[in-house]
Design a protein around this motif. Structure first.
Motif, PDB file in Angstrom:
ATOM      1  N   THR A  38     -24.785 -17.415  16.325  1.00 17.88           N
ATOM      2  CA  THR A  38     -24.505 -18.814  16.669  1.00 17.88           C
ATOM      3  C   THR A  38     -23.817 -19.562  15.531  1.00 17.88           C
ATOM      4  O   THR A  38     -23.807 -20.787  15.524  1.00 17.88           O
ATOM      5  CB  THR A  38     -25.810 -19.536  17.048  1.00 17.88           C
ATOM      6  OG1 THR A  38     -26.719 -19.458  15.949  1.00 17.88           O
ATOM      7  CG2 THR A  38     -26.434 -18.922  18.282  1.00 17.88           C
ATOM      8  N   ARG A  51     -20.633 -19.867  14.735  1.00 19.78           N
ATOM      9  CA  ARG A  51     -19.478 -20.636  15.203  1.00 19.78           C
ATOM     10  C   ARG A  51     -19.628 -20.890  16.691  1.00 19.78           C
ATOM     11  O   ARG A  51     -18.990 -20.240  17.519  1.00 19.78           O
ATOM     12  CB  ARG A  51     -18.190 -19.861  14.926  1.00 19.78           C
ATOM     13  CG  ARG A  51     -17.926 -19.691  13.449  1.00 19.78           C
ATOM     14  CD  ARG A  51     -16.574 -19.042  13.216  1.00 19.78           C
ATOM     15  NE  ARG A  51     -16.399 -18.810  11.803  1.00 19.78           N
ATOM     16  CZ  ARG A  51     -16.196 -17.615  11.270  1.00 19.78           C
ATOM     17  NH1 ARG A  51     -16.131 -16.552  12.046  1.00 19.78           N
ATOM     18  NH2 ARG A  51     -16.041 -17.491   9.975  1.00 19.78           N
ATOM     19  N   MET A  52     -20.463 -21.842  17.019  1.00 21.76           N
ATOM     20  CA  MET A  52     -20.746 -22.144  18.430  1.00 21.76           C
ATOM     21  C   MET A  52     -19.478 -22.666  19.107  1.00 21.76           C
ATOM     22  O   MET A  52     -18.746 -23.469  18.545  1.00 21.76           O
ATOM     23  CB  MET A  52     -21.853 -23.189  18.537  1.00 21.76           C
ATOM     24  CG  MET A  52     -23.172 -22.755  17.958  1.00 21.76           C
ATOM     25  SD  MET A  52     -24.123 -21.755  19.063  1.00 21.76           S
ATOM     26  CE  MET A  52     -24.671 -22.974  20.208  1.00 21.76           C
ATOM     27  N   GLN A  53     -19.256 -22.189  20.318  1.00 24.26           N
ATOM     28  CA  GLN A  53     -18.101 -22.598  21.106  1.00 24.26           C
ATOM     29  C   GLN A  53     -18.545 -22.910  22.519  1.00 24.26           C
ATOM     30  O   GLN A  53     -19.572 -22.416  22.982  1.00 24.26           O
ATOM     31  CB  GLN A  53     -17.055 -21.480  21.146  1.00 24.26           C
ATOM     32  CG  GLN A  53     -16.521 -21.074  19.808  1.00 24.26           C
ATOM     33  CD  GLN A  53     -15.622 -19.845  19.937  1.00 24.26           C
ATOM     34  OE1 GLN A  53     -15.374 -19.365  21.025  1.00 24.26           O
ATOM     35  NE2 GLN A  53     -15.136 -19.361  18.807  1.00 24.26           N
ATOM     36  N   LEU A  54     -17.743 -23.717  23.209  1.00 22.55           N
ATOM     37  CA  LEU A  54     -18.036 -24.037  24.595  1.00 22.55           C
ATOM     38  C   LEU A  54     -17.894 -22.792  25.470  1.00 22.55           C
ATOM     39  O   LEU A  54     -18.685 -22.560  26.375  1.00 22.55           O
ATOM     40  CB  LEU A  54     -17.113 -25.157  25.093  1.00 22.55           C
ATOM     41  CG  LEU A  54     -17.468 -25.769  26.439  1.00 22.55           C
ATOM     42  CD1 LEU A  54     -18.901 -26.257  26.447  1.00 22.55           C
ATOM     43  CD2 LEU A  54     -16.517 -26.896  26.767  1.00 22.55           C
ATOM     44  N   PRO A 104     -18.405 -19.129  25.015  1.00 27.62           N
ATOM     45  CA  PRO A 104     -18.977 -18.288  23.963  1.00 27.62           C
ATOM     46  C   PRO A 104     -18.367 -16.903  23.912  1.00 27.62           C
ATOM     47  O   PRO A 104     -17.882 -16.369  24.909  1.00 27.62           O
ATOM     48  CB  PRO A 104     -20.447 -18.207  24.360  1.00 27.62           C
ATOM     49  CG  PRO A 104     -20.465 -18.418  25.824  1.00 27.62           C
ATOM     50  CD  PRO A 104     -19.312 -19.335  26.126  1.00 27.62           C
ATOM     51  N   GLY A 105     -18.453 -16.338  22.709  1.00 26.03           N
ATOM     52  CA  GLY A 105     -18.097 -14.945  22.523  1.00 26.03           C
ATOM     53  C   GLY A 105     -19.274 -14.071  22.922  1.00 26.03           C
ATOM     54  O   GLY A 105     -20.314 -14.556  23.366  1.00 26.03           O
ATOM     55  N   GLN A 136     -22.636 -14.845  20.788  1.00 30.16           N
ATOM     56  CA  GLN A 136     -23.236 -16.123  21.155  1.00 30.16           C
ATOM     57  C   GLN A 136     -23.791 -16.047  22.573  1.00 30.16           C
ATOM     58  O   GLN A 136     -24.871 -16.577  22.853  1.00 30.16           O
ATOM     59  CB  GLN A 136     -22.199 -17.240  21.056  1.00 30.16           C
ATOM     60  CG  GLN A 136     -22.764 -18.602  21.434  1.00 30.16           C
ATOM     61  CD  GLN A 136     -21.705 -19.692  21.432  1.00 30.16           C
ATOM     62  OE1 GLN A 136     -20.674 -19.566  20.795  1.00 30.16           O
ATOM     63  NE2 GLN A 136     -21.969 -20.753  22.152  1.00 30.16           N
TER      64      GLN A 136
END
Length: 194
Positions: free
Chosen positions: A6, A8-11, A13-14, A17
């Motif tokens: 987590t 580099r949290m993104q909307l 997710p990879g 995440q």
């Protein structure tokens, strides 16, 4: 692992995440089913206890039932399980005071409302409250001994089976010990959550 997943949290997710969110949601859904919406606050504690206890229980499978004294399973030591139980004891009482307030929390143990119905009811309520108060101090003992006893006994069983059947791997005993480690972690974490 959770911090790395987590970081580099993104909307959108990879993979890492997404896996971390899936695991958290599984714990949160289980906690909701067990304790309702208010249990969501304690998902972190519940999941930490569950994962820590489960993985330490499973170390027994890697070191063959405590054959090497210095490498035995941490949860087969009573000090470790007492530590877990004392953390649970402190957190439950702190949270009890936080949620109910000091007066409401102590009111669980000192109930004077029974005296409105008569002296007999009041004395019975005080007696029941005293028993409840004393039982609070036995909860850490029962939590720690339940976990320790099951895992200590399982480690001995696995060690005996390994010694008896050294030519063939005792797969059934290892599988049973892994299942017992999982169940004991689930029981301890669920009792803490409740």
């Amino acid at each position: 692992l959770a911090l790395l997943a987590t970081r580099r949290m993104q909307l959108v997710p990879g993979a890492a995440q997404n896996l971390a969110e899936l695991i958290y949601e599984q714990f949160a859904d289980f906690a909701d089913g067990l304790g309702g919406e208010r249990a969501r606050r304690y998902v972190g504690l519940f999941s930490a206890f569950f994962l820590l206890i489960m993985f330490t229980n499973w170390t027994d499978l890697l070191i063959f039932g405590g054959k090497v004294e210095d490498l035995r399973t941490p949860t087969s030591d009573i000090n470790m399980t007492i530590g877990f139980a004392l953390v649970t004891f402190v957190i439950t009482h702190v949270e009890g005071v936080r949620v109910l307030g000091v007066r409401g929390y102590l009111g669980k143990f000192i109930n004077l409302g029974g005296f409105r119905r008569g002296i007999g009811d009041g004395i019975i309520d005080l007696y029941v409250g005293l028993i409840e108060f004393l039982l609070e101090f036995f909860k850490p003992v029962t939590l720690s001994f339940r976990l320790w006893g099951n895992l200590y006994g399982g480690g001995i069983m696995l060690g005996v089976f390994t010694a008896l059947f050294i030519p063939c791997v005792p797969i059934a005993a290892i599988a049973l010990e892994g299942f017992i480690g999982f169940i004991q972690a689930l029981i301890f974490a669920s009792l803490t959550l409740m």
